[in-house]
Design a protein around this motif. Structure first.
Motif, PDB file in Angstrom:
ATOM      1  N   TYR A 170       0.851  -1.184   0.000  1.00 36.28           N
ATOM      2  CA  TYR A 170       0.000   0.000   0.000  1.00 36.28           C
ATOM      3  C   TYR A 170       0.889   1.237   0.000  1.00 36.28           C
ATOM      4  CZ  TYR A 170      -3.387   3.513   1.446  1.00 36.28           C
ATOM      5  OH  TYR A 170      -4.159   4.635   1.517  1.00 36.28           O
ATOM      6  N   ALA A 171       0.585   2.163  -0.881  1.00 38.69           N
ATOM      7  CA  ALA A 171       1.339   3.421  -0.940  1.00 38.69           C
ATOM      8  C   ALA A 171       0.356   4.572  -0.975  1.00 38.69           C
ATOM      9  CB  ALA A 171       2.226   3.447  -2.183  1.00 38.69           C
ATOM     10  N   ARG A 172       0.715   5.654  -0.279  1.00 40.77           N
ATOM     11  CA  ARG A 172      -0.176   6.819  -0.228  1.00 40.77           C
ATOM     12  C   ARG A 172       0.644   8.090  -0.148  1.00 40.77           C
ATOM     13  NH1 ARG A 172      -1.899  10.261   3.419  1.00 40.77           N
ATOM     14  NH2 ARG A 172      -0.816   9.175   5.086  1.00 40.77           N
ATOM     15  N   LYS A 173       0.167   9.094  -0.878  1.00 38.19           N
ATOM     16  CA  LYS A 173       0.771  10.426  -0.815  1.00 38.19           C
ATOM     17  C   LYS A 173      -0.373  11.425  -0.776  1.00 38.19           C
ATOM     18  CE  LYS A 173       4.016  13.662  -1.623  1.00 38.19           C
ATOM     19  NZ  LYS A 173       4.986  14.085  -0.635  1.00 38.19           N
ATOM     20  N   SER A 174      -0.239  12.433   0.069  1.00 39.60           N
ATOM     21  CA  SER A 174      -1.292  13.437   0.189  1.00 39.60           C
ATOM     22  C   SER A 174      -0.748  14.809  -0.107  1.00 39.60           C
ATOM     23  CB  SER A 174      -1.880  13.411   1.615  1.00 39.60           C
ATOM     24  OG  SER A 174      -2.661  14.555   1.848  1.00 39.60           O
ATOM     25  N   VAL A 199       8.447  13.106   2.629  1.00 39.94           N
ATOM     26  CA  VAL A 199       7.539  12.020   2.298  1.00 39.94           C
ATOM     27  C   VAL A 199       7.769  11.614   0.846  1.00 39.94           C
ATOM     28  CG1 VAL A 199       5.132  11.360   2.002  1.00 39.94           C
ATOM     29  CG2 VAL A 199       5.793  12.699   3.992  1.00 39.94           C
ATOM     30  N   ALA A 200       8.046  10.326   0.641  1.00 48.09           N
ATOM     31  CA  ALA A 200       8.385   9.839  -0.698  1.00 48.09           C
ATOM     32  C   ALA A 200       7.184   9.856  -1.623  1.00 48.09           C
ATOM     33  CB  ALA A 200       8.946   8.423  -0.593  1.00 48.09           C
ATOM     34  N   SER A 201       7.458  10.010  -2.914  1.00 46.94           N
ATOM     35  CA  SER A 201       6.402   9.923  -3.917  1.00 46.94           C
ATOM     36  C   SER A 201       5.853   8.499  -3.925  1.00 46.94           C
ATOM     37  CB  SER A 201       6.964  10.259  -5.298  1.00 46.94           C
ATOM     38  OG  SER A 201       7.900   9.257  -5.690  1.00 46.94           O
ATOM     39  N   ILE A 202       4.672   8.330  -4.508  1.00 48.73           N
ATOM     40  CA  ILE A 202       4.075   6.993  -4.591  1.00 48.73           C
ATOM     41  C   ILE A 202       5.004   6.059  -5.367  1.00 48.73           C
ATOM     42  CG2 ILE A 202       2.214   5.690  -5.714  1.00 48.73           C
ATOM     43  CD1 ILE A 202       0.274   7.778  -4.686  1.00 48.73           C
ATOM     44  N   HIS A 203       5.593   6.565  -6.450  1.00 50.59           N
ATOM     45  CA  HIS A 203       6.511   5.754  -7.264  1.00 50.59           C
ATOM     46  C   HIS A 203       7.679   5.240  -6.404  1.00 50.59           C
ATOM     47  CE1 HIS A 203       8.877   4.442 -10.688  1.00 50.59           C
ATOM     48  NE2 HIS A 203       9.896   5.148 -10.229  1.00 50.59           N
ATOM     49  N   ARG A 204       8.259   6.131  -5.593  1.00 56.83           N
ATOM     50  CA  ARG A 204       9.392   5.735  -4.746  1.00 56.83           C
ATOM     51  C   ARG A 204       8.953   4.776  -3.642  1.00 56.83           C
ATOM     52  NH1 ARG A 204      12.110  10.308  -1.847  1.00 56.83           N
ATOM     53  NH2 ARG A 204      12.660   9.127  -0.011  1.00 56.83           N
ATOM     54  N   ASN A 256      -2.679   1.914  -4.209  1.00 55.47           N
ATOM     55  CA  ASN A 256      -2.105   3.241  -3.954  1.00 55.47           C
ATOM     56  C   ASN A 256      -3.145   4.306  -4.222  1.00 55.47           C
ATOM     57  OD1 ASN A 256      -1.466   4.653  -6.753  1.00 55.47           O
ATOM     58  ND2 ASN A 256      -0.991   2.484  -6.996  1.00 55.47           N
ATOM     59  N   GLU A 257      -3.005   5.407  -3.526  1.00 54.31           N
ATOM     60  CA  GLU A 257      -3.942   6.519  -3.708  1.00 54.31           C
ATOM     61  C   GLU A 257      -3.331   7.826  -3.239  1.00 54.31           C
ATOM     62  OE1 GLU A 257      -7.500   5.606  -1.461  1.00 54.31           O
ATOM     63  OE2 GLU A 257      -6.301   4.586   0.058  1.00 54.31           O
ATOM     64  N   GLU A 258      -3.793   8.903  -3.861  1.00 57.86           N
ATOM     65  CA  GLU A 258      -3.373  10.247  -3.459  1.00 57.86           C
ATOM     66  C   GLU A 258      -4.511  10.852  -2.660  1.00 57.86           C
ATOM     67  OE1 GLU A 258      -1.477  12.744  -6.309  1.00 57.86           O
ATOM     68  OE2 GLU A 258      -0.632  11.047  -7.407  1.00 57.86           O
ATOM     69  N   ARG A 259      -4.551  10.509  -1.396  1.00 58.90           N
ATOM     70  CA  ARG A 259      -5.625  10.950  -0.508  1.00 58.90           C
ATOM     71  C   ARG A 259      -5.063  11.229   0.871  1.00 58.90           C
ATOM     72  NH1 ARG A 259     -10.958   9.323  -1.255  1.00 58.90           N
ATOM     73  NH2 ARG A 259     -11.320  10.561   0.614  1.00 58.90           N
ATOM     74  N   SER A 260      -5.651  12.219   1.531  1.00 58.69           N
ATOM     75  CA  SER A 260      -5.300  12.469   2.928  1.00 58.69           C
ATOM     76  C   SER A 260      -5.874  11.338   3.779  1.00 58.69           C
ATOM     77  CB  SER A 260      -5.910  13.810   3.368  1.00 58.69           C
ATOM     78  OG  SER A 260      -5.853  13.920   4.776  1.00 58.69           O
ATOM     79  N   ALA A 261      -5.135  10.944   4.813  1.00 61.02           N
ATOM     80  CA  ALA A 261      -5.620   9.912   5.738  1.00 61.02           C
ATOM     81  C   ALA A 261      -6.088  10.556   7.039  1.00 61.02           C
ATOM     82  CB  ALA A 261      -4.515   8.893   6.015  1.00 61.02           C
TER      83      ALA A 261
END
Length: 199
Positions: free
Chosen positions: A1-5, A13-18, A41-46
């Motif tokens: 699981y990868a996430r970036k907000s 904070v690493a990019s989703i790709h990294r 993976n998703e670009e969402r705030s947790a």
């Protein structure tokens, strides 16, 4: 699981790709190959519950005897108390193992360790939220509109003191559209008229 907000203030904070690259390296170390359709993976705030990919992942955990999740750091997986509680519960009951680049969380992990990691992630999220609100209050006191620039404006100025300024041709276009609207012309029609005037 990868996430970036977009709300992540920490530039480290690493990019989703990294994150995914690191996750694959961790799996490779364990002689595992992760299928592409098993990467969530998703670009969402947790900050609040309601992430679609995370919920899909938790549904898989709930309906299987045991699931292993690889993620960059624990706080990528959960940042609010409800999600932290769900992840912690599945770890403690032996349904879930979480492997990060720093630690492994499983049923043998001291509950205090898991609780502290979850509390750190939740508190960090609360601190970020407070910082954003405080920054917005400061900007309003300085006469600066908080948030993204409205249509026809752009951000300009040094970091930390950026202001919204008219964006040349776009600003004049919006200005003309608003004038047409005040004349009683519906927005769609006013934009059509303006485009015809410019042609």
């Amino acid at each position: 699981y990868a996430r970036k907000s977009n709300e992540d203030s920490d530039k480290q904070v690493a990019s989703i790709h990294r994150q995914i690259r690191t996750i694959k390296e961790l799996a490779d170390r364990d002689n595992l190959i992760i299928d592409e359709d098993r990467i969530f993976n998703e670009e969402r705030s947790a900050h609040k519950p309601g992430r679609l990919e995370f919920d899909r992942l938790m549904d898989i955990v709930e309906h299987n005897d045991h699931t292993t999740i690889y993620c960059w750091l624990f706080n990528r997986l959960a940042r609010n108390s409800l999600d932290v509680g769900k992840v912690s519960y599945y770890i403690e009951t032996g349904k879930l193992t979480v492997i990060t680049q720093r630690e492994v969380f499983d049923s043998s992990t001291n509950s205090i360790v898991t609780a502290v990691e979850g509390a750190k992630a939740t508190q960090d999220s609360r601190d970020i939220s407070k910082m954003v609100k405080d920054n917005n209050v400061d900007r309003r006191k300085q006469g600066i509109y908080p948030g993204p620039p409205p249509p026809g404006y752009k951000m300009e100025g040094p970091r930390g003191q950026m202001r919204h300024v008219p964006d040349g041709a776009r600003f004049r276009l919006i200005q003309r559209a608003v004038r047409r609207a005040f004349e009683g012309i519906p927005p769609k029609n006013s934009l059509r008229i303006i485009k015809a005037d410019d042609a």
